[in-house]
Scaffold this active site. Structure first.
Site, PDB file in Angstrom:
ATOM      1  N   GLY A 137      34.835  23.765 120.747  1.00  0.00           N
ATOM      2  CA  GLY A 137      34.236  25.086 120.620  1.00  0.00           C
ATOM      3  C   GLY A 137      34.729  25.762 119.354  1.00  0.00           C
ATOM      4  O   GLY A 137      35.211  25.122 118.427  1.00  0.00           O
ATOM      5  N   ARG A 138      34.628  27.078 119.314  1.00  0.00           N
ATOM      6  CA  ARG A 138      35.065  27.814 118.134  1.00  0.00           C
ATOM      7  C   ARG A 138      36.546  28.141 118.162  1.00  0.00           C
ATOM      8  O   ARG A 138      37.136  28.445 117.121  1.00  0.00           O
ATOM      9  CB  ARG A 138      34.234  29.084 117.983  1.00  0.00           C
ATOM     10  CG  ARG A 138      32.822  28.745 117.553  1.00  0.00           C
ATOM     11  CD  ARG A 138      31.969  29.892 117.079  1.00  0.00           C
ATOM     12  NE  ARG A 138      32.591  31.170 117.018  1.00  0.00           N
ATOM     13  CZ  ARG A 138      32.144  32.250 117.662  1.00  0.00           C
ATOM     14  NH1 ARG A 138      31.074  32.183 118.421  1.00  0.00           N
ATOM     15  NH2 ARG A 138      32.754  33.398 117.539  1.00  0.00           N
ATOM     16  N   GLU A 192      39.197  26.723 115.498  1.00  0.00           N
ATOM     17  CA  GLU A 192      39.268  27.183 114.114  1.00  0.00           C
ATOM     18  C   GLU A 192      40.375  28.194 113.907  1.00  0.00           C
ATOM     19  O   GLU A 192      40.963  28.227 112.841  1.00  0.00           O
ATOM     20  CB  GLU A 192      37.978  27.809 113.549  1.00  0.00           C
ATOM     21  CG  GLU A 192      36.877  28.060 114.393  1.00  0.00           C
ATOM     22  CD  GLU A 192      35.689  28.788 113.777  1.00  0.00           C
ATOM     23  OE1 GLU A 192      35.749  29.997 113.542  1.00  0.00           O
ATOM     24  OE2 GLU A 192      34.682  28.122 113.591  1.00  0.00           O
ATOM     25  N   TYR A 201      33.354  16.053 116.681  1.00  0.00           N
ATOM     26  CA  TYR A 201      32.020  16.487 116.292  1.00  0.00           C
ATOM     27  C   TYR A 201      31.852  16.150 114.811  1.00  0.00           C
ATOM     28  O   TYR A 201      32.766  16.373 114.015  1.00  0.00           O
ATOM     29  CB  TYR A 201      31.846  17.986 116.553  1.00  0.00           C
ATOM     30  CG  TYR A 201      30.433  18.437 116.332  1.00  0.00           C
ATOM     31  CD1 TYR A 201      29.412  18.016 117.182  1.00  0.00           C
ATOM     32  CD2 TYR A 201      30.106  19.249 115.254  1.00  0.00           C
ATOM     33  CE1 TYR A 201      28.102  18.396 116.959  1.00  0.00           C
ATOM     34  CE2 TYR A 201      28.797  19.638 115.033  1.00  0.00           C
ATOM     35  CZ  TYR A 201      27.796  19.216 115.895  1.00  0.00           C
ATOM     36  OH  TYR A 201      26.493  19.589 115.672  1.00  0.00           O
ATOM     37  N   CYS A 224      35.521  17.214 120.385  1.00  0.00           N
ATOM     38  CA  CYS A 224      34.704  18.053 119.528  1.00  0.00           C
ATOM     39  C   CYS A 224      35.527  18.679 118.401  1.00  0.00           C
ATOM     40  O   CYS A 224      36.137  17.984 117.607  1.00  0.00           O
ATOM     41  CB  CYS A 224      34.002  19.103 120.396  1.00  0.00           C
ATOM     42  SG  CYS A 224      32.560  19.869 119.639  1.00  0.00           S
ATOM     43  N   HIS A 225      35.571  20.003 118.330  1.00  0.00           N
ATOM     44  CA  HIS A 225      36.324  20.717 117.300  1.00  0.00           C
ATOM     45  C   HIS A 225      37.830  20.722 117.575  1.00  0.00           C
ATOM     46  O   HIS A 225      38.600  21.210 116.747  1.00  0.00           O
ATOM     47  CB  HIS A 225      35.819  22.152 117.167  1.00  0.00           C
ATOM     48  CG  HIS A 225      34.475  22.255 116.517  1.00  0.00           C
ATOM     49  ND1 HIS A 225      33.322  21.828 117.135  1.00  0.00           N
ATOM     50  CD2 HIS A 225      34.100  22.725 115.303  1.00  0.00           C
ATOM     51  CE1 HIS A 225      32.289  22.052 116.337  1.00  0.00           C
ATOM     52  NE2 HIS A 225      32.732  22.589 115.212  1.00  0.00           N
TER      53      HIS A 225
END
Length: 191
Positions: free
Chosen positions: A89-90, A93, A139, A119-120
């Site tokens: 997800g975000r 970051e 990802y 993923c992330h």
């Protein structure tokens, strides 16, 4: 299989399925899973986002649910946990900029404890410096971080449903890989 104590690091806008599904699956097979988030305590929650693959150039994002934080981040002693889960997800970051998050990841890696990232989540692995000379699926848009961190990017199947295992590291590109990703992680936990 003996029950394990597993730590899951989440943050606001973690991918909904990538947090909730592994959390439930690991509990279903008898493991204890503590979810933590920097600057949050047990009883708090994080917002989630649902990422979907609808034929656009990248995933779409929709509001998800509230996901419960079950333990205090400030009290985490990584030495008391058997394994680590890093959803995507975000959240990764900004979580990758937290020195304590990176120290936790480095502990699990240096102790060769199982780490599952999806993923992330690879952004956190790269920031922690644990991908040098390692293979990692993620990802595709995160492949730059994997290679910049000294790792080898493992390209996922077109259907995004594959997982990759190298030593103590189990990685996958996105939530369609949950069956393969969690199967491989659970197998690693049983060793």
């Amino acid at each position: 299989m003996s029950n394990k104590k597993i730590l899951m690091i989440v943050g606001d806008y973690v991918e909904d399925y990538e947090a909730m599904v592994p959390y439930q699956m690991l509990q279903m097979v008898g493991h204890q899973v503590d979810t933590v988030c920097p600057d949050k305590s047990a009883g708090d929650s994080v917002a989630t986002a649902i990422h979907d693959f609808e034929g656009d150039q990248t995933y779409s994002e929709k509001p998800g649910h509230r996901f419960a934080v079950t333990a205090n981040f400030a009290d985490v002693d990584a030495a008391t946990y058997d394994a680590l889960v890093i959803p995507g997800g975000r959240a990764p970051e900004y979580l990758r900029m937290n020195a304590d998050v990176l120290k936790i990841v480095q502990h699990f890696d240096s102790a060769s404890k199982p780490i599952a990232a999806i993923c992330h989540g690879a952004q956190i692995l790269a920031a922690a410096g644990v991908l040098k000379d390692r293979q990692c699926s993620c990802y595709p848009a995160v492949s730059f971080e994997v290679t910049a961190g000294g790792g080898t990017y493992i390209e996922p199947a077109v259907t995004m449903d594959s997982a990759h295992v190298q030593g103590n590291l189990v990685t996958a590109p996105a939530w369609p890989a949950h069956p393969a990703w969690m199967r491989a992680f659970i197998d690693l936990l049983a060793e």
